[in-house]
Design a protein around this motif. Structure first.
Motif, PDB file in Angstrom:
ATOM      1  N   MET A 273       0.822  -1.205   0.000  1.00 15.09           N
ATOM      2  CA  MET A 273       0.000   0.000   0.000  1.00 15.09           C
ATOM      3  C   MET A 273       0.863   1.265   0.000  1.00 15.09           C
ATOM      4  SD  MET A 273      -2.976  -0.999  -0.456  1.00 15.09           S
ATOM      5  CE  MET A 273      -3.723   0.602  -0.349  1.00 15.09           C
ATOM      6  N   ALA A 274       1.973   1.254   0.712  1.00 14.59           N
ATOM      7  CA  ALA A 274       2.874   2.414   0.715  1.00 14.59           C
ATOM      8  C   ALA A 274       3.404   2.656  -0.692  1.00 14.59           C
ATOM      9  CB  ALA A 274       4.025   2.195   1.695  1.00 14.59           C
TER      10      ALA A 274
ATOM     11  N   ILE B 117       0.497   6.798  -6.772  1.00 14.12           N
ATOM     12  CA  ILE B 117      -0.656   7.702  -6.912  1.00 14.12           C
ATOM     13  C   ILE B 117      -0.207   9.150  -6.734  1.00 14.12           C
ATOM     14  CG2 ILE B 117      -2.829   8.424  -5.830  1.00 14.12           C
ATOM     15  CD1 ILE B 117      -3.267   5.348  -5.268  1.00 14.12           C
ATOM     16  N   GLU B 118       0.604   9.402  -5.734  1.00 19.16           N
ATOM     17  CA  GLU B 118       1.058  10.768  -5.468  1.00 19.16           C
ATOM     18  C   GLU B 118       1.903  11.289  -6.637  1.00 19.16           C
ATOM     19  OE1 GLU B 118       0.037  12.866  -3.130  1.00 19.16           O
ATOM     20  OE2 GLU B 118      -1.304  11.250  -2.519  1.00 19.16           O
TER      21      GLU B 118
ATOM     22  N   TRP C  63       0.529   4.101  -2.831  1.00 14.13           N
ATOM     23  CA  TRP C  63       0.277   5.517  -2.543  1.00 14.13           C
ATOM     24  C   TRP C  63       1.368   6.402  -3.149  1.00 14.13           C
ATOM     25  CZ3 TRP C  63      -4.182   7.298  -1.873  1.00 14.13           C
ATOM     26  CH2 TRP C  63      -5.157   6.607  -1.173  1.00 14.13           C
TER      27      TRP C  63
END
Length: 58
Positions: free
Chosen positions: A45-46, A52-53, A49
């Motif tokens: 998940m990290a 995505i960022e 993210w």
């Protein structure tokens, strides 16, 4: 061959749906039987993210 409507399924026929189901089940079984090191959920998940960022800044 039984035709399906878009309301019933994303597949055009029951045969296509069955073929996809068989492929997907085989893929899941291979993954579950794998002896490769597992990646912790938090680590995955990290990474997602971060992707995505980076996409937001483009």
């Amino acid at each position: 061959m039984t035709a399906l409507t878009p309301i019933e399924s994303e597949f055009a026929t029951t045969e296509e749906a069955a073929a996809y189901d068989a492929w997907f089940r085989a893929k899941v079984e291979r993954a579950m039987a794998s002896t490769a090191p597992k990646i912790p959920h938090d680590q995955v998940m990290a990474g997602m993210w971060a992707i995505i960022e980076r996409a937001k800044t483009k």
